[in-house]
Scaffold this motif. Structure first.
Motif, PDB file in Angstrom:
ATOM      1  N   LEU A  59       0.819  -1.207   0.000  1.00  0.00           N
ATOM      2  CA  LEU A  59       0.000   0.000   0.000  1.00  0.00           C
ATOM      3  C   LEU A  59       0.854   1.258   0.000  1.00  0.00           C
ATOM      4  CD1 LEU A  59      -2.679  -1.027   2.657  1.00  0.00           C
ATOM      5  CD2 LEU A  59      -2.652  -1.473   0.190  1.00  0.00           C
ATOM      6  N   ARG A  60       0.395   2.257  -0.742  1.00  0.00           N
ATOM      7  CA  ARG A  60       1.021   3.583  -0.739  1.00  0.00           C
ATOM      8  C   ARG A  60       0.009   4.560  -0.160  1.00  0.00           C
ATOM      9  NH1 ARG A  60       4.037   5.362  -5.976  1.00  0.00           N
ATOM     10  NH2 ARG A  60       1.900   5.768  -6.684  1.00  0.00           N
ATOM     11  N   THR A  61       0.445   5.338   0.810  1.00  0.00           N
ATOM     12  CA  THR A  61      -0.471   6.199   1.533  1.00  0.00           C
ATOM     13  C   THR A  61       0.095   7.616   1.627  1.00  0.00           C
ATOM     14  OG1 THR A  61       0.516   5.678   3.681  1.00  0.00           O
ATOM     15  CG2 THR A  61      -1.238   4.218   2.901  1.00  0.00           C
ATOM     16  N   THR A  62      -0.608   8.462   2.377  1.00  0.00           N
ATOM     17  CA  THR A  62      -0.203   9.854   2.558  1.00  0.00           C
ATOM     18  C   THR A  62       0.095  10.118   4.025  1.00  0.00           C
ATOM     19  OG1 THR A  62      -1.490  10.623   0.666  1.00  0.00           O
ATOM     20  CG2 THR A  62      -0.918  12.263   2.333  1.00  0.00           C
ATOM     21  N   PHE A  63       1.240  10.745   4.287  1.00  0.00           N
ATOM     22  CA  PHE A  63       1.628  11.169   5.622  1.00  0.00           C
ATOM     23  C   PHE A  63       1.621  12.693   5.669  1.00  0.00           C
ATOM     24  CE2 PHE A  63       3.156   6.894   5.418  1.00  0.00           C
ATOM     25  CZ  PHE A  63       3.148   6.413   6.726  1.00  0.00           C
ATOM     26  N   PHE A  64       0.774  13.260   6.511  1.00  0.00           N
ATOM     27  CA  PHE A  64       0.757  14.699   6.732  1.00  0.00           C
ATOM     28  C   PHE A  64       1.707  14.991   7.896  1.00  0.00           C
ATOM     29  CE2 PHE A  64      -3.335  13.809   4.740  1.00  0.00           C
ATOM     30  CZ  PHE A  64      -3.367  14.773   3.749  1.00  0.00           C
ATOM     31  N   ILE A  65       2.737  15.805   7.634  1.00  0.00           N
ATOM     32  CA  ILE A  65       3.818  15.967   8.613  1.00  0.00           C
ATOM     33  C   ILE A  65       4.113  17.455   8.831  1.00  0.00           C
ATOM     34  CG2 ILE A  65       6.128  15.258   9.267  1.00  0.00           C
ATOM     35  CD1 ILE A  65       6.026  13.094   7.134  1.00  0.00           C
ATOM     36  N   PRO A  66       4.063  17.937  10.071  1.00  0.00           N
ATOM     37  CA  PRO A  66       4.464  19.328  10.328  1.00  0.00           C
ATOM     38  C   PRO A  66       5.912  19.564   9.914  1.00  0.00           C
ATOM     39  CG  PRO A  66       3.278  18.436  12.214  1.00  0.00           C
ATOM     40  CD  PRO A  66       3.555  17.284  11.287  1.00  0.00           C
ATOM     41  N   GLY A  67       6.201  20.781   9.458  1.00  0.00           N
ATOM     42  CA  GLY A  67       7.539  21.092   8.973  1.00  0.00           C
ATOM     43  C   GLY A  67       8.621  20.883  10.009  1.00  0.00           C
ATOM     44  N   VAL A  68       8.351  21.231  11.254  1.00  0.00           N
ATOM     45  CA  VAL A  68       9.374  21.074  12.283  1.00  0.00           C
ATOM     46  C   VAL A  68       9.704  19.603  12.509  1.00  0.00           C
ATOM     47  CG1 VAL A  68       7.770  21.021  14.259  1.00  0.00           C
ATOM     48  CG2 VAL A  68      10.106  21.882  14.565  1.00  0.00           C
ATOM     49  N   GLY A  84       7.510   4.931  -1.173  1.00  0.00           N
ATOM     50  CA  GLY A  84       6.480   5.289  -2.137  1.00  0.00           C
ATOM     51  C   GLY A  84       5.317   6.088  -1.605  1.00  0.00           C
ATOM     52  N   HIS A  85       5.441   6.634  -0.413  1.00  0.00           N
ATOM     53  CA  HIS A  85       4.343   7.372   0.177  1.00  0.00           C
ATOM     54  C   HIS A  85       4.452   8.868  -0.129  1.00  0.00           C
ATOM     55  CE1 HIS A  85       3.394   3.662   2.214  1.00  0.00           C
ATOM     56  NE2 HIS A  85       4.616   3.625   2.732  1.00  0.00           N
ATOM     57  N   GLU A  86       3.346   9.554   0.044  1.00  0.00           N
ATOM     58  CA  GLU A  86       3.269  10.994  -0.172  1.00  0.00           C
ATOM     59  C   GLU A  86       3.463  11.736   1.146  1.00  0.00           C
ATOM     60  OE1 GLU A  86      -0.040  14.403  -1.468  1.00  0.00           O
ATOM     61  OE2 GLU A  86      -0.664  12.335  -1.063  1.00  0.00           O
ATOM     62  N   VAL A  87       4.104  12.897   1.091  1.00  0.00           N
ATOM     63  CA  VAL A  87       4.209  13.781   2.244  1.00  0.00           C
ATOM     64  C   VAL A  87       3.333  15.001   1.986  1.00  0.00           C
ATOM     65  CG1 VAL A  87       5.716  15.279   3.612  1.00  0.00           C
ATOM     66  CG2 VAL A  87       6.510  13.007   2.907  1.00  0.00           C
ATOM     67  N   GLY A  88       2.317  15.191   2.843  1.00  0.00           N
ATOM     68  CA  GLY A  88       1.422  16.317   2.718  1.00  0.00           C
ATOM     69  C   GLY A  88       1.731  17.398   3.744  1.00  0.00           C
ATOM     70  N   HIS A  89       1.194  18.579   3.503  1.00  0.00           N
ATOM     71  CA  HIS A  89       1.418  19.758   4.345  1.00  0.00           C
ATOM     72  C   HIS A  89       0.529  19.684   5.592  1.00  0.00           C
ATOM     73  CE1 HIS A  89       1.805  23.942   5.546  1.00  0.00           C
ATOM     74  NE2 HIS A  89       2.548  24.244   4.486  1.00  0.00           N
ATOM     75  N   ALA A 112       6.627  25.481   6.153  1.00  0.00           N
ATOM     76  CA  ALA A 112       6.380  24.063   5.911  1.00  0.00           C
ATOM     77  C   ALA A 112       6.389  23.736   4.426  1.00  0.00           C
ATOM     78  CB  ALA A 112       5.052  23.647   6.545  1.00  0.00           C
ATOM     79  N   TYR A 113       5.809  24.629   3.617  1.00  0.00           N
ATOM     80  CA  TYR A 113       5.816  24.443   2.170  1.00  0.00           C
ATOM     81  C   TYR A 113       7.244  24.342   1.652  1.00  0.00           C
ATOM     82  CZ  TYR A 113       4.664  25.468  -2.750  1.00  0.00           C
ATOM     83  OH  TYR A 113       4.529  25.419  -4.116  1.00  0.00           O
ATOM     84  N   ASP A 114       8.098  25.222   2.120  1.00  0.00           N
ATOM     85  CA  ASP A 114       9.477  25.266   1.634  1.00  0.00           C
ATOM     86  C   ASP A 114      10.259  24.015   2.017  1.00  0.00           C
ATOM     87  OD1 ASP A 114       9.022  27.718   0.487  1.00  0.00           O
ATOM     88  OD2 ASP A 114       9.993  28.880   2.069  1.00  0.00           O
ATOM     89  N   ILE A 115      10.099  23.528   3.247  1.00  0.00           N
ATOM     90  CA  ILE A 115      10.889  22.361   3.655  1.00  0.00           C
ATOM     91  C   ILE A 115      10.379  21.101   2.968  1.00  0.00           C
ATOM     92  CG2 ILE A 115       9.598  21.682   5.739  1.00  0.00           C
ATOM     93  CD1 ILE A 115      12.357  21.194   7.060  1.00  0.00           C
ATOM     94  N   ILE A 116       9.079  21.012   2.736  1.00  0.00           N
ATOM     95  CA  ILE A 116       8.560  19.853   2.005  1.00  0.00           C
ATOM     96  C   ILE A 116       9.105  19.846   0.583  1.00  0.00           C
ATOM     97  CG2 ILE A 116       6.480  18.806   1.008  1.00  0.00           C
ATOM     98  CD1 ILE A 116       4.984  19.718   3.539  1.00  0.00           C
ATOM     99  N   LYS A 117       9.111  20.992  -0.038  1.00  0.00           N
ATOM    100  CA  LYS A 117       9.622  21.076  -1.411  1.00  0.00           C
ATOM    101  C   LYS A 117      11.103  20.722  -1.460  1.00  0.00           C
ATOM    102  CE  LYS A 117       9.416  24.084  -5.470  1.00  0.00           C
ATOM    103  NZ  LYS A 117       8.965  25.419  -5.983  1.00  0.00           N
ATOM    104  N   PRO A 124       4.188  20.408  -1.992  1.00  0.00           N
ATOM    105  CA  PRO A 124       3.141  19.557  -1.432  1.00  0.00           C
ATOM    106  C   PRO A 124       1.849  19.691  -2.218  1.00  0.00           C
ATOM    107  CG  PRO A 124       3.485  21.484  -0.043  1.00  0.00           C
ATOM    108  CD  PRO A 124       4.589  21.482  -1.060  1.00  0.00           C
ATOM    109  N   ALA A 125       1.196  18.567  -2.467  1.00  0.00           N
ATOM    110  CA  ALA A 125      -0.056  18.593  -3.220  1.00  0.00           C
ATOM    111  C   ALA A 125      -1.252  18.825  -2.320  1.00  0.00           C
ATOM    112  CB  ALA A 125      -0.233  17.273  -3.974  1.00  0.00           C
TER     113      ALA A 125
END
Length: 277
Positions: A59-68, A84-89, A112-117, A124-125
């Motif tokens: 399974l591939r899923t989404t992890f929403f993670i705070p920037g810090v 293979g998972h996604e990192v969301g904002h 948070a946008y900047d560190i994810i990128k 982040p999508a």
């Protein structure tokens, strides 16, 4: 017909809040090592179990993670990406939006946008608000930063396109509900008076029942979880039981939120009346 050509969308999502779950609630928690250790369990133990479970079922899923948290545990985030998972904002510090000024909220969004990128190599999508709330400017920030989807609202069981200032946007909403979140069932602490814990078997029964009706109605299944909560052994057994139950149904599609957003957007746009386009 399923909502997508790939099948009925099943999105298993995880909010890796770590210690920010507690510091955002009360800044004084940062001086309470036992309270903070509850958050540490998520990245220290729970994540390993969760990633291995997802691997076992492909399974591939989404992890929403705070920037810090990304900043503090970049190696773990890289492992999430490698599998293979996604990192969301999920904001920068998990600070509750309703307590921020407009300038502070913009800073949380931008950092948070900047560190994810930087860490993932892509913008982040998707966006999930800390503590499930928006301010008067949040939706405009999501448009400004060109997010593909949001997973925040409680007003439907199916994906839909947001309307902002009277205009239909291409921002897909994946609504969820507290019954499809592990925290109301399991989050307990002596600093949270009145909280009780449910048996994992009872939660599994509730989640199965939710899935069965949503599947019958051809909507979506969005489950929000937290590694420090769902990563406990007995609760992970319940999650595995849910995965097995869902996988036994025909035409289900376990997917990352960004993948589902791209699949459902043209379907939702095609359903709009011509006057709305």
């Amino acid at each position: 017909m399923p909502i997508t050509p790939q099948g009925f969308p099943v999105m298993l999502t995880f909010d890796l809040d770590a210690e920010t779950m507690w510091t955002a609630r009360d800044a004084n928690n940062a001086t309470r090592p036992i309270v903070m250790s509850q958050g540490a369990y998520g990245w220290k133990v729970g994540m390993g179990r969760i990633l291995d479970l997802l691997d076992r079922y492909g399974l591939r899923t989404t992890f929403f993670i705070p920037g810090v948290v990304i900043e503090q545990h970049q190696g773990l985030v890289e492992e999430v990406l490698k599998r293979g998972h996604e990192v969301g904002h999920h904001s920068w510090s998990h600070a509750w939006i309703v307590s921020l000024t407009a300038e502070e909220e913009r800073e949380e969004m931008e950092k948070a946008y900047d560190i994810i990128k930087r860490v993932t190599g892509r913008a982040p999508a998707g966006y999930r608000s800390p503590a499930a709330e928006f301010s008067p400017i949040t939706m405009h920030l999501l448009q400004e930063y060109r997010f593909s989807y949001s997973s925040n609202c409680f007003d439907d069981d199916s994906p839909y396109l947001h309307v902002v200032d009277g205009e239909i946007t291409d921002l897909v909403e994946f609504p969820f509900a507290w019954v499809l979140d592990d925290a109301p069932f399991f989050q307990y602490s002596i600093t949270l008076p009145g909280r009780t814990m449910q048996a994992p078997s009872a939660v599994l029964e509730a989640w199965k029942a939710e899935f069965d009706m949503l599947y019958l109605e051809e909507r979506q299944f969005m489950l929000a979880m937290h590694p420090q909560i769902i990563g406990r052994p007995s609760r992970l057994v319940a999650l595995e039981g849910l995965i097995q139950h869902i996988a036994a149904q025909p035409k289900v599609w376990f997917a990352r939120c960004d993948e589902v957003a791209e699949a459902v957007r043209p379907i939702l746009q095609a359903e709009l009346p011509a006057s709305a386009l």
